[in-house]
Design a protein around this motif. Structure first.
Motif, PDB file in Angstrom:
ATOM      1  N   UNK A 127       0.506  -1.342   0.031  1.00  0.00           N
ATOM      2  CA  UNK A 127       0.133  -0.449  -0.341  1.00  0.00           C
ATOM      3  C   UNK A 127       0.621   0.811   0.185  1.00  0.00           C
ATOM      4  N   UNK A 128      -0.065   1.989  -0.053  1.00  0.00           N
ATOM      5  CA  UNK A 128       1.054   3.575  -0.044  1.00  0.00           C
ATOM      6  C   UNK A 128       1.547   3.855   1.339  1.00  0.00           C
ATOM      7  N   UNK A 134     -13.428  -5.051  -8.700  1.00  0.00           N
ATOM      8  CA  UNK A 134     -12.298  -6.238  -8.984  1.00  0.00           C
ATOM      9  C   UNK A 134     -11.204  -6.361  -8.808  1.00  0.00           C
ATOM     10  N   UNK A 135     -10.370  -5.422  -9.065  1.00  0.00           N
ATOM     11  CA  UNK A 135      -9.123  -5.503  -8.007  1.00  0.00           C
ATOM     12  C   UNK A 135      -8.825  -6.331  -7.226  1.00  0.00           C
ATOM     13  N   UNK A 136      -9.315  -5.999  -5.863  1.00  0.00           N
ATOM     14  CA  UNK A 136      -9.922  -6.190  -4.613  1.00  0.00           C
ATOM     15  C   UNK A 136      -9.804  -7.651  -4.389  1.00  0.00           C
ATOM     16  N   UNK A 137     -10.812  -8.453  -5.321  1.00  0.00           N
ATOM     17  CA  UNK A 137     -11.422  -9.680  -6.196  1.00  0.00           C
ATOM     18  C   UNK A 137      -9.856 -10.401  -6.531  1.00  0.00           C
ATOM     19  N   UNK A 186      -7.167  -7.563   6.791  1.00  0.00           N
ATOM     20  CA  UNK A 186      -8.244  -6.179   6.890  1.00  0.00           C
ATOM     21  C   UNK A 186      -7.183  -5.808   5.235  1.00  0.00           C
ATOM     22  N   UNK A 187      -7.391  -6.272   4.408  1.00  0.00           N
ATOM     23  CA  UNK A 187      -7.456  -5.835   2.866  1.00  0.00           C
ATOM     24  C   UNK A 187      -8.082  -4.550   2.617  1.00  0.00           C
ATOM     25  N   UNK A 188      -9.390  -4.622   2.206  1.00  0.00           N
ATOM     26  CA  UNK A 188     -10.099  -4.069   2.044  1.00  0.00           C
ATOM     27  C   UNK A 188      -9.758  -2.849   2.644  1.00  0.00           C
ATOM     28  N   UNK A 192      -8.286   1.758  -2.686  1.00  0.00           N
ATOM     29  CA  UNK A 192      -7.838   2.719  -3.403  1.00  0.00           C
ATOM     30  C   UNK A 192      -7.942   1.694  -5.183  1.00  0.00           C
ATOM     31  N   UNK A 193      -8.548   0.292  -4.495  1.00  0.00           N
ATOM     32  CA  UNK A 193      -8.253  -0.747  -5.155  1.00  0.00           C
ATOM     33  C   UNK A 193      -9.969  -0.566  -5.659  1.00  0.00           C
TER      34      UNK A 193
END
Length: 432
Positions: A199-200, A245-248, A234-236, A241-242
């Motif tokens: 992540x950032x 579709x990118x999260x999946x 805690x991905x989401x 910013x994703x």
């Protein structure tokens, strides 16, 4: 005449007082050492040199593992967890779709300072919890900079050593995703993680390389060969910013890696640990995912996705009241969907948020105020009695907090009607 001169010269050379001459004689004497003592000294020196050399040059084969790094084999089993439950009150346990019998109250290890004093408090709290009947232990690679897992590992080693519990009786879960230490970041990059995977902030990553580095570190600190559940952490929440579709797609790659670790035997099951987003976020919001339509289709056959950790409390009740899921073509709440799919729902933040904006009488604790005088214990009792919750986690380490929370284990769960009445002042819609 010659002899006489030589005698006189010797007498002159020894000129001086008797005391001085006596001192010279004493200084010139050499101590005599028996031959047997010399032999013993040489033999002892030879033995010391041989031992030093033997320690520096090990025999062929892998080097011995230090005692503190030896890992406990095996994992939680259906037979072991059921045997553990028989030693305590039956109503405090429930069977999951995996066949494991887990306590309705679990011990968490999130908060606290990263120091030796807190390590000792956590170690003692985990031991007391297990001895009182808790067999669900939760931690994470980033909790207290990794020291939470180390304290859990120390507690488990004590319990196994004195026979108070066996490995197959205890369910141990941890999380991977926060790559928060320089050592872990370096290890993840060495395994192939790139800057795009983070992540950032550069401290969160669920790419396979990061998950592998985190898992190996967790197993070492826990002193285990296998963890019973590994959560993607805690991905989401960290990658809002994703797009969906990118999260999946990110989850799909993570699940493929976790399935490979299941095949190796280093994890038994896996799942998602969430907080503010994911299943508690309304459709269309950043980071929102649905269990049945987004997560379930990307799982392989005979998968190990069997646990979800999500807040399920009086001030965070979305999983009970919001019909954002779709089950058999009809709207459904998250807890209904998870139960239908065989996913165990583990409640985090079981005592509620520290500064909840809910009214003072929320929840309504009057029905069970008389037999639980501690507010935290009352809320824990409510959380573990809520339908759909497999285990309500509580983080405790201060001795008095541990005592109050463990008192809940001596009570039967609240009946559903009492739970709904207690939640009524907190939510606009009834619990499902």
């Amino acid at each position: 005449r010659y002899s006489r001169v030589r005698t006189m010269n010797r007498t002159v050379s020894r000129a001086g007082s008797d005391e001085e001459w006596a001192g010279r004689r004493v200084r010139r004497q050499r101590p005599s050492v028996p031959r047997n003592e010399v032999a013993a000294l040489l033999l002892g020196t030879a033995m010391v040199c041989w031992m030093w050399f033997a320690m520096r040059v090990p025999e062929s084969g892998p080097p011995p593992v230090p005692r503190e790094e030896r890992r406990i084999e095996r994992f939680a089993t259906a037979e072991g967890t059921a045997r553990f439950a028989l030693r305590f009150r039956e109503s405090n346990y429930g069977m999951t779709a995996t066949g494991l019998t887990l306590s309705k109250v679990g011990v968490g290890t999130y908060l606290g300072d990263a120091d030796d004093r807190t390590d000792e408090l956590v170690r003692i709290a985990v031991k007391r919890s297990v001895l009182a009947g808790i067999n669900h232990i939760d931690s994470a690679s980033n909790y207290r900079k990794g020291r939470a897992e180390a304290a859990v590992g120390a507690a488990l080693a004590d319990l196994f050593a004195d026979g108070s519990a066996r490995r197959e009786e205890l369910f141990v879960a941890t999380k991977a995703g926060f790559v928060s230490t320089p050592e872990l970041q370096k290890r993840a990059r060495a395994l192939g993680a790139t800057t795009a995977d983070f992540d950032s902030s550069g401290r969160h990553c669920v790419a396979p390389a990061c998950l592998k580095a985190s898992l190996e570190s967790s197993l070492s600190r826990l002193r285990l060969a296998t963890v019973d559940a590994l959560y993607v952490h805690n991905l989401c929440e960290k990658r809002s910013d994703l797009s969906t579709e990118q999260l999946v797609e990110t989850l799909r790659r993570a699940f493929e890696y976790l399935e490979s670790e299941r095949a190796k035997g280093r994890i038994r099951f896996y799942g998602l640990a969430t907080f503010s987003s994911t299943f508690r976020a309304a459709p269309g919001k950043p980071g929102a995912l649905r269990l049945a339509t987004d997560v379930w289709p990307i799982l392989p056959p005979d998968h190990g996705f069997r646990f979800v950790q999500v807040p399920a409390t009086f001030d965070m009740p979305e999983v009970f009241v919001e019909r954002w899921e779709t089950l058999d073509g009809r709207p459904s709440t998250f807890n209904e969907t998870a139960a239908a799919l065989g996913v165990a729902m583990v409640s985090s933040k079981s005592l509620g948020r520290p500064r909840s904006r809910k009214p003072a009488n929320c929840p309504d604790e009057a029905p069970f105020r008389d037999f639980l005088d501690d507010p935290g214990a009352r809320r824990l009792h409510l959380a573990r009695s809520t339908e759909g919750v497999t285990t309500a986690l509580v983080g405790h380490k201060q001795p008095d907090h541990v005592t109050h929370n463990l008192a809940v284990l001596y009570l039967p769960p609240l009946v559903p009607a009492v739970v709904r009445a207690a939640f009524a002042p907190c939510v606009r819609r009834p619990l499902r």
